[in-house]
Scaffold this motif. Structure first.
Motif, PDB file in Angstrom:
ATOM      1  N   VAL A 218      86.430  65.354  38.891  1.00 18.94           N
ATOM      2  CA  VAL A 218      86.924  63.959  38.067  1.00 18.94           C
ATOM      3  C   VAL A 218      87.612  63.265  37.319  1.00 18.94           C
ATOM      4  N   ARG A 219      88.555  62.703  38.057  1.00 23.33           N
ATOM      5  CA  ARG A 219      88.791  61.663  37.020  1.00 23.33           C
ATOM      6  C   ARG A 219      88.172  60.414  36.567  1.00 23.33           C
ATOM      7  N   ALA A 220      87.505  61.138  35.165  1.00 22.28           N
ATOM      8  CA  ALA A 220      86.866  59.698  34.182  1.00 22.28           C
ATOM      9  C   ALA A 220      88.200  58.563  33.640  1.00 22.28           C
TER      10      ALA A 220
ATOM     11  N   SER B 196      79.069  52.182  37.610  1.00 15.96           N
ATOM     12  CA  SER B 196      79.199  53.277  36.860  1.00 15.96           C
ATOM     13  C   SER B 196      79.478  53.810  37.457  1.00 15.96           C
ATOM     14  N   GLY B 197      79.951  55.113  36.487  1.00 14.19           N
ATOM     15  CA  GLY B 197      81.150  56.243  36.772  1.00 14.19           C
ATOM     16  C   GLY B 197      82.634  55.311  36.528  1.00 14.19           C
ATOM     17  N   SER B 198      82.619  54.334  36.122  1.00 17.04           N
ATOM     18  CA  SER B 198      84.224  53.654  35.735  1.00 17.04           C
ATOM     19  C   SER B 198      84.769  54.410  34.885  1.00 17.04           C
ATOM     20  N   GLY B 199      84.230  54.916  33.848  1.00 15.39           N
ATOM     21  CA  GLY B 199      85.016  55.478  33.134  1.00 15.39           C
ATOM     22  C   GLY B 199      84.794  54.678  30.798  1.00 15.39           C
ATOM     23  N   LYS B 200      83.461  53.849  31.300  1.00 17.34           N
ATOM     24  CA  LYS B 200      83.298  52.827  30.425  1.00 17.34           C
ATOM     25  C   LYS B 200      82.063  54.053  28.518  1.00 17.34           C
ATOM     26  N   SER B 201      82.232  54.465  29.214  1.00 16.14           N
ATOM     27  CA  SER B 201      81.125  55.626  27.945  1.00 16.14           C
ATOM     28  C   SER B 201      82.579  56.678  27.518  1.00 16.14           C
ATOM     29  N   THR B 202      82.418  57.307  28.808  1.00 19.35           N
ATOM     30  CA  THR B 202      83.549  57.952  28.220  1.00 19.35           C
ATOM     31  C   THR B 202      85.063  57.452  27.613  1.00 19.35           C
ATOM     32  N   LEU B 203      85.307  56.502  28.112  1.00 14.65           N
ATOM     33  CA  LEU B 203      86.582  55.806  26.755  1.00 14.65           C
ATOM     34  C   LEU B 203      85.912  55.940  25.505  1.00 14.65           C
TER      35      LEU B 203
END
Length: 251
Positions: free
Chosen positions: A25-27, A47-54
């Motif tokens: 999965v590419r976050a 949701s799942g767009s990478g916001k929180s991961t960033l």
């Protein structure tokens, strides 16, 4: 907000070609973003767009697969970096408060300065009282989390993050777990921080806050930054079709 701070030469946060994979999965994919001192940047996206991961990567709660992140001149991503020192300068507020249930509001706020900075009990409790006043909760010093509303708990969590005197504040969906009537009290505290010149990176879909406080809004999808501009431009005249489609659902 101080214009000379925003116009400073060195970005407070610099994200360079950030990539993050969770297995297949590419976050995050080639994310580049600069935030100057005193700026408020809002990140939106599905949701799942990478916001929180960033956001979590900025204080290395997530390790990038590749790329670099700097806070001022300090590398967050280099393996030899003093991440404890960097985290002292980067406060983070989560959507689910994460307060210690066995500690009063004041003790929740005083804990990190006492244990990390080795400050004395009297000094840290006095600072906690000042911060509780700042977030409108002076009367809740001895109250425990389960006796507080969700909005009050989140304001204590903001005060706790401020207790380390951070240069940067990260907010990960800070109002998403709150009832509608409690959202304003949290956003008001965040607005006051923005007016005081705090550098802020915020993941949220609170458009009122974006229009009132944000310098830049970033739209992310599938781990990439699709578009970024001022709130007025992005909300009123988005350039990308993916941005337009998303905004139709939330505006």
């Amino acid at each position: 907000m101080e214009n000379n701070a925003i116009n400073g030469a060195v970005p407070r946060i610099r994200i360079i070609n950030a990539c993050k994979n969770f297995g297949r999965v590419r976050a995050l994919y080639n994310v580049n973003l600069e935030i100057k001192a005193g700026q408020v940047v809002l990140i939106i996206g599905p949701s799942g767009s990478g916001k929180s991961t960033l956001l979590r990567s900025v204080n290395r709660l997530e390790n990038l697969s590749s790329g670099e992140i700097f806070v001022d001149q300090d590398s967050v991503t280099h393996r030899d970096s003093d991440i404890r020192k960097i985290r002292e300068e980067v406060g983070m507020v989560f959507q689910n408060f994460n307060l210690f249930p066995h500690l009063s509001a004041a003790d929740n706020i005083a804990l990190a300065p006492r244990t990390v900075k080795k400050l004395g009990k009297d000094e840290t409790l006095e600072s906690a009282r000042i911060l509780l006043k700042r977030v409108g909760l002076s009367e809740k010093e001895e109250v425990y989390p389960d006796q507080l509303s969700g909005g009050q708990q989140q304001r204590v969590a903001i005060a706790r993050a401020l207790a380390m005197n951070p240069k940067v504040m990260l907010f990960d969906e800070p109002t998403s777990a709150l009832d509608p009537e409690m959202i304003k009290e949290v956003l008001d505290v965040m607005l006051d921080l923005a007016k005081d010149g705090m550098t802020m990176l915020v993941v949220s879909h609170e458009m009122g806050f974006a229009k009132a406080a944000a310098d830049t809004v970033v739209f992310m999808d599938e781990g990439e930054i699709i578009e970024q501009s001022t709130p007025a431009q992005l909300f009123d005249s988005p350039k990308e079709e993916r941005t337009k489609k998303f905004l139709k659902h939330i505006l």
